[in-house]
Design a protein around this motif. Sequence first.
Motif, PDB file in Angstrom:
ATOM      1  N   ARG A  52      -1.960   5.369   1.878  1.00 53.50           N
ATOM      2  CA  ARG A  52      -1.989   4.105   1.141  1.00 53.50           C
ATOM      3  C   ARG A  52      -3.430   3.720   0.817  1.00 53.50           C
ATOM      4  NH1 ARG A  52       2.173   3.590   4.651  1.00 53.50           N
ATOM      5  NH2 ARG A  52       4.188   3.083   3.713  1.00 53.50           N
ATOM      6  N   TYR A  53      -3.610   3.302  -0.412  1.00 52.84           N
ATOM      7  CA  TYR A  53      -4.899   2.798  -0.870  1.00 52.84           C
ATOM      8  C   TYR A  53      -4.688   1.335  -1.231  1.00 52.84           C
ATOM      9  CZ  TYR A  53      -5.787   7.781  -1.237  1.00 52.84           C
ATOM     10  OH  TYR A  53      -5.909   9.118  -0.950  1.00 52.84           O
ATOM     11  N   ASN A  54      -5.361   0.428  -0.526  1.00 47.62           N
ATOM     12  CA  ASN A  54      -5.227  -1.015  -0.734  1.00 47.62           C
ATOM     13  C   ASN A  54      -6.557  -1.584  -1.215  1.00 47.62           C
ATOM     14  OD1 ASN A  54      -2.501  -1.421   0.443  1.00 47.62           O
ATOM     15  ND2 ASN A  54      -3.507  -0.646   2.274  1.00 47.62           N
ATOM     16  N   THR A  66      -1.654  -1.875  -4.138  1.00 50.83           N
ATOM     17  CA  THR A  66      -1.408  -0.801  -3.175  1.00 50.83           C
ATOM     18  C   THR A  66      -0.911   0.396  -3.950  1.00 50.83           C
ATOM     19  OG1 THR A  66      -0.823  -2.345  -1.409  1.00 50.83           O
ATOM     20  CG2 THR A  66      -0.071  -0.067  -1.152  1.00 50.83           C
ATOM     21  N   GLU A  68       0.548   4.194  -3.169  1.00 51.58           N
ATOM     22  CA  GLU A  68       1.055   5.085  -2.132  1.00 51.58           C
ATOM     23  C   GLU A  68       1.201   6.491  -2.686  1.00 51.58           C
ATOM     24  OE1 GLU A  68       3.879   1.906   0.276  1.00 51.58           O
ATOM     25  OE2 GLU A  68       4.800   3.544  -0.848  1.00 51.58           O
ATOM     26  N   HIS A  70       2.730   9.975  -1.609  1.00 52.49           N
ATOM     27  CA  HIS A  70       3.650  10.593  -0.649  1.00 52.49           C
ATOM     28  C   HIS A  70       3.565  12.112  -0.762  1.00 52.49           C
ATOM     29  CE1 HIS A  70       6.069   6.861   0.111  1.00 52.49           C
ATOM     30  NE2 HIS A  70       5.447   6.526  -1.013  1.00 52.49           N
TER      31      HIS A  70
END
Length: 97
Positions: A52-54, A66, A68, A70
Amino acid sequence: MSGVLLTFDVGVDERHTVQFSFNKFWGGLSITVDGYDVVDTVRLASVELVKRYNFVVGVREQHYVTIEHHRKLMFAGFRPQPVLAYVDGVLVAQGVA
């Protein structure tokens, strides 16, 4: 290119463009906001199945973004890797690397 490129806009009065790109072959991953780097890295191996990049976009009109990324446990480079982008918790873009 074996990867994904997502581009989406954030904000109503204060507009910004977010771009996520990932190349499965070379592992290059970047996230930019209005052309400025937020993340610029190479991701060749990872123990995380969801990365995750927030980050916050905007000054007067702030929005929480955010992204995500996967991946599967085995042979991730040869399998689809979904990417989901959320703004303030709402899904706004998705793609598959």
